[in-house]
Scaffold this motif. Structure first.
Motif, PDB file in Angstrom:
ATOM      1  N   ALA A   1       0.802  -1.024  -0.009  1.00  0.00           N
ATOM      2  CA  ALA A   1       0.015  -0.134  -0.017  1.00  0.00           C
ATOM      3  C   ALA A   1       0.705   1.174   0.009  1.00  0.00           C
ATOM      4  O   ALA A   1       0.590   2.065  -0.833  1.00  0.00           O
ATOM      5  N   PRO A   2       1.855   1.389   1.014  1.00  0.00           N
ATOM      6  CA  PRO A   2       2.533   2.776   0.862  1.00  0.00           C
ATOM      7  C   PRO A   2       3.349   2.860  -0.488  1.00  0.00           C
ATOM      8  O   PRO A   2       3.393   4.197  -0.962  1.00  0.00           O
ATOM      9  N   LEU A   3       3.848   1.737  -1.040  1.00  0.00           N
ATOM     10  CA  LEU A   3       4.441   1.814  -2.565  1.00  0.00           C
ATOM     11  C   LEU A   3       3.489   2.142  -3.662  1.00  0.00           C
ATOM     12  O   LEU A   3       4.006   3.050  -4.465  1.00  0.00           O
ATOM     13  N   LEU A   4       2.261   1.815  -3.601  1.00  0.00           N
ATOM     14  CA  LEU A   4       1.084   1.931  -4.426  1.00  0.00           C
ATOM     15  C   LEU A   4       0.800   3.654  -4.341  1.00  0.00           C
ATOM     16  O   LEU A   4       0.789   4.179  -5.416  1.00  0.00           O
ATOM     17  N   HIS A   5       0.619   3.964  -2.960  1.00  0.00           N
ATOM     18  CA  HIS A   5       0.430   5.355  -2.988  1.00  0.00           C
ATOM     19  C   HIS A   5       1.538   6.217  -3.202  1.00  0.00           C
ATOM     20  O   HIS A   5       1.108   7.299  -3.943  1.00  0.00           O
ATOM     21  N   SER A   6       2.819   6.180  -3.261  1.00  0.00           N
ATOM     22  CA  SER A   6       3.879   6.951  -3.603  1.00  0.00           C
ATOM     23  C   SER A   6       3.986   6.963  -5.106  1.00  0.00           C
ATOM     24  O   SER A   6       4.857   7.624  -5.599  1.00  0.00           O
ATOM     25  N   GLY A   7       3.576   5.726  -5.811  1.00  0.00           N
ATOM     26  CA  GLY A   7       3.820   5.645  -7.301  1.00  0.00           C
ATOM     27  C   GLY A   7       4.860   4.880  -7.624  1.00  0.00           C
ATOM     28  O   GLY A   7       5.225   4.875  -8.826  1.00  0.00           O
ATOM     29  N   GLN A   8       5.537   4.291  -6.559  1.00  0.00           N
ATOM     30  CA  GLN A   8       6.819   3.496  -6.821  1.00  0.00           C
ATOM     31  C   GLN A   8       6.350   1.872  -7.419  1.00  0.00           C
ATOM     32  O   GLN A   8       7.234   1.492  -8.087  1.00  0.00           O
ATOM     33  N   LEU A   9       5.128   1.641  -7.192  1.00  0.00           N
ATOM     34  CA  LEU A   9       4.530   0.351  -7.731  1.00  0.00           C
ATOM     35  C   LEU A   9       3.492   0.648  -8.564  1.00  0.00           C
ATOM     36  O   LEU A   9       2.530   1.386  -8.055  1.00  0.00           O
ATOM     37  N   ILE A  10       2.620  -0.213  -9.262  1.00  0.00           N
ATOM     38  CA  ILE A  10       1.676  -0.127  -9.947  1.00  0.00           C
ATOM     39  C   ILE A  10       0.931  -1.361  -9.749  1.00  0.00           C
ATOM     40  O   ILE A  10       1.416  -2.528 -10.005  1.00  0.00           O
ATOM     41  N   GLU A  11      -0.532  -1.406  -9.354  1.00  0.00           N
ATOM     42  CA  GLU A  11      -0.993  -2.687  -9.377  1.00  0.00           C
ATOM     43  C   GLU A  11      -1.751  -3.213 -10.626  1.00  0.00           C
ATOM     44  O   GLU A  11      -2.111  -2.396 -11.337  1.00  0.00           O
ATOM     45  N   LEU A  12      -1.680  -4.574 -10.966  1.00  0.00           N
ATOM     46  CA  LEU A  12      -1.901  -5.054 -11.859  1.00  0.00           C
ATOM     47  C   LEU A  12      -3.213  -6.075 -11.608  1.00  0.00           C
ATOM     48  O   LEU A  12      -3.224  -6.581 -10.540  1.00  0.00           O
ATOM     49  N   LEU A  13      -4.106  -6.012 -12.637  1.00  0.00           N
ATOM     50  CA  LEU A  13      -5.158  -7.132 -12.494  1.00  0.00           C
ATOM     51  C   LEU A  13      -6.065  -6.892 -11.309  1.00  0.00           C
ATOM     52  O   LEU A  13      -6.554  -7.980 -10.670  1.00  0.00           O
ATOM     53  N   ALA A  14      -6.296  -5.803 -11.062  1.00  0.00           N
ATOM     54  CA  ALA A  14      -6.976  -5.371  -9.922  1.00  0.00           C
ATOM     55  C   ALA A  14      -8.398  -6.058  -9.615  1.00  0.00           C
ATOM     56  O   ALA A  14      -8.816  -6.449  -8.591  1.00  0.00           O
ATOM     57  N   ASP A  15      -8.972  -6.200 -10.880  1.00  0.00           N
ATOM     58  CA  ASP A  15     -10.439  -7.016 -11.009  1.00  0.00           C
ATOM     59  C   ASP A  15     -10.296  -8.225 -10.562  1.00  0.00           C
ATOM     60  O   ASP A  15     -11.412  -8.881 -10.551  1.00  0.00           O
ATOM     61  N   TRP A  16      -9.250  -9.028 -10.888  1.00  0.00           N
ATOM     62  CA  TRP A  16      -9.037 -10.418 -10.742  1.00  0.00           C
ATOM     63  C   TRP A  16      -8.385 -11.075  -9.472  1.00  0.00           C
ATOM     64  O   TRP A  16      -8.553 -12.183  -9.315  1.00  0.00           O
ATOM     65  N   CYS A  17      -8.134  -9.961  -8.477  1.00  0.00           N
ATOM     66  CA  CYS A  17      -7.503 -10.344  -7.211  1.00  0.00           C
ATOM     67  C   CYS A  17      -8.812 -10.744  -6.232  1.00  0.00           C
ATOM     68  O   CYS A  17      -9.411  -9.772  -5.936  1.00  0.00           O
TER      69      CYS A  17
ATOM     70  N   LEU B   1      -3.203  -0.728  13.102  1.00  0.00           N
ATOM     71  CA  LEU B   1      -2.286  -1.430  12.728  1.00  0.00           C
ATOM     72  C   LEU B   1      -1.323  -0.967  11.588  1.00  0.00           C
ATOM     73  O   LEU B   1      -1.972  -0.780  10.513  1.00  0.00           O
ATOM     74  N   ALA B   2      -0.134  -0.550  12.030  1.00  0.00           N
ATOM     75  CA  ALA B   2       0.709   0.099  10.902  1.00  0.00           C
ATOM     76  C   ALA B   2       0.938  -0.894   9.669  1.00  0.00           C
ATOM     77  O   ALA B   2       1.347  -1.931   9.717  1.00  0.00           O
ATOM     78  N   PRO B   3       0.978  -0.261   8.640  1.00  0.00           N
ATOM     79  CA  PRO B   3       1.288  -1.378   7.444  1.00  0.00           C
ATOM     80  C   PRO B   3       2.925  -1.260   7.388  1.00  0.00           C
ATOM     81  O   PRO B   3       3.347  -0.340   7.891  1.00  0.00           O
ATOM     82  N   LEU B   4       3.465  -2.390   6.568  1.00  0.00           N
ATOM     83  CA  LEU B   4       5.011  -2.461   6.348  1.00  0.00           C
ATOM     84  C   LEU B   4       5.257  -1.130   5.715  1.00  0.00           C
ATOM     85  O   LEU B   4       4.824  -0.525   4.765  1.00  0.00           O
ATOM     86  N   LYS B   5       6.541  -0.574   6.133  1.00  0.00           N
ATOM     87  CA  LYS B   5       7.064   0.414   5.738  1.00  0.00           C
ATOM     88  C   LYS B   5       7.657   0.527   4.512  1.00  0.00           C
ATOM     89  O   LYS B   5       8.150  -0.548   4.040  1.00  0.00           O
ATOM     90  N   PRO B   6       7.902   1.353   3.451  1.00  0.00           N
ATOM     91  CA  PRO B   6       8.325   1.353   1.977  1.00  0.00           C
ATOM     92  C   PRO B   6       9.771   0.943   2.199  1.00  0.00           C
ATOM     93  O   PRO B   6      10.208   1.184   2.918  1.00  0.00           O
ATOM     94  N   ALA B   7      10.081  -0.268   1.264  1.00  0.00           N
ATOM     95  CA  ALA B   7      11.308  -0.581   1.075  1.00  0.00           C
ATOM     96  C   ALA B   7      12.358   0.479   0.734  1.00  0.00           C
ATOM     97  O   ALA B   7      11.926   1.486  -0.133  1.00  0.00           O
ATOM     98  N   SER B   8      13.612   0.704   1.087  1.00  0.00           N
ATOM     99  CA  SER B   8      14.460   1.641   0.509  1.00  0.00           C
ATOM    100  C   SER B   8      15.060   1.384  -0.649  1.00  0.00           C
ATOM    101  O   SER B   8      15.069   0.311  -0.963  1.00  0.00           O
ATOM    102  N   THR B   9      15.116   2.372  -1.400  1.00  0.00           N
ATOM    103  CA  THR B   9      15.722   2.202  -2.834  1.00  0.00           C
ATOM    104  C   THR B   9      16.955   2.886  -3.029  1.00  0.00           C
ATOM    105  O   THR B   9      17.635   3.385  -2.146  1.00  0.00           O
TER     106      THR B   9
END
Length: 332
Positions: A273-289, A324-332
């Protein structure tokens, strides 16, 4: 239990401690497991049992290299002593609870992903509220026997719980989603349906048991373009054994690999979630999960719940998922 011989040979405190050791060995049927539960060495447990048997003048346990069994005398002592000990422990607990103080130890067996996603945040609150409890968190992705290995409780997906355990829902549903980096998406066509992943490099994951993790997706009717929940076939799922040049054994590593552009990863939505929110990742196949299932804290129902474990259960039941806090973004 109140044998004059025993009472004269042991100071009161030592007598109670020795009976606690005996009860732990009798219930666990193992010196090693009893030692783990009591925080003692196996040799200390063995010495306590030898002293008790010597003072009583009767064998309480039959021991072999693989097992421990009660003698007739041991069965009689356990039947008489255990209810009295449990009653005494409850009385002491009730007095301690008047002060609002919880003490003791708490050993937990938790999958690594659940530890990162839920438990570290939860336990930070727990130890702040109960600083006199010694908490040990063991991250183990394989299925373990928490009783045999001396744990007070464990965490698993709810559908994988042993039938004889008491379960407490933990953290709500954990949905898996497919993700990739923007750079990866620029180099490869976006999948329109799960089968398109078979032509893309994916970051695969291997279980501790050795098997590969198959990715689960909703089934849609042929040509369907609706959202997953509206499809006539919603609720039915299909599993894919995706291809890929990289296989890892840790969810956080798979997430980092997707972030670095190695391929499509299938990870917990809460972790991404944090990486999707920041734009560092993109969700694929959202309707299929699919919606996903939830974790549960579980513990043996036949044993008395310790004050330390009860305090954790109460915290879980009082704390909504939103806190409950989500996992923090991984460092790049």
């Amino acid at each position: 239990m109140d044998s004059p011989r025993l009472m004269q040979s042991f100071p009161r405190e030592t007598e109670l401690q020795t009976l606690r050791v005996f009860a732990a060995v009798a219930e666990a049927r193992s010196y090693r497991r009893a030692a783990q539960q009591l925080g003692l060495s196996p040799s200390a447990v063995s010495q306590a049992m030898r002293r008790l048997e010597a003072q009583l003048g009767v064998a309480l346990l039959n021991r072999s290299t693989r097992s421990v069994a009660l003698t007739a005398a041991g069965e009689r002592l356990l039947a008489g002593a255990l209810p009295a000990m449990r009653s005494l422990e409850r009385a002491l607990d009730s007095v301690v609870q008047l002060s609002g103080r919880v003490s003791g130890s708490l050993r937990l067996s938790v999958p690594r992903s659940a530890a990162r996603l839920l438990m570290t945040s939860l336990l930070a609150r727990y130890v702040a509220a109960h600083p006199q409890v010694q908490v040990e968190l063991c991250t183990q992705d394989g299925l373990v026997d928490i009783v045999e290995q001396g744990f007070d409780a464990g965490v698993r997906f709810a559908e994988r719980l042993p039938a004889d355990m008491v379960a407490v829902p933990l953290g709500g549903a954990q949905r898996f989603i497919a993700v990739a980096s923007p750079e990866f998406s620029q180099r490869h066509p976006a999948p329109q349906q799960p089968q398109d992943l078979l032509a893309l490099p994916c970051v695969r994951q291997r279980f501790a048991s050795g098997g590969l993790f198959r990715w689960s997706f909703l089934e849609h009717a042929a040509g369907c373009r609706c959202a997953g929940s509206a499809c006539a076939r919603a609720g039915l799922t299909t599993d894919l054994d995706v291809p890929g040049p990289l296989t890892v054994d840790d969810q956080a590593v798979a997430l980092q690999a997707a972030l670095d552009g190695a391929g499509v990863a299938y990870v917990y939505e809460l972790a991404a979630a944090p990486l999707l929110h920041s734009g560092q990742l993109i969700e694929l196949l959202a309707d299929w999960c699919p919606p996903g299932t939830g974790f549960a804290l579980y513990y043996p129902g036949r044993l008395q719940t310790s004050p330390a474990l009860r305090a954790l259960i109460e915290l879980i039941q009082a704390l909504p998922l939103a806190r409950l806090a989500p996992l923090k973004p991984a460092s790049t």
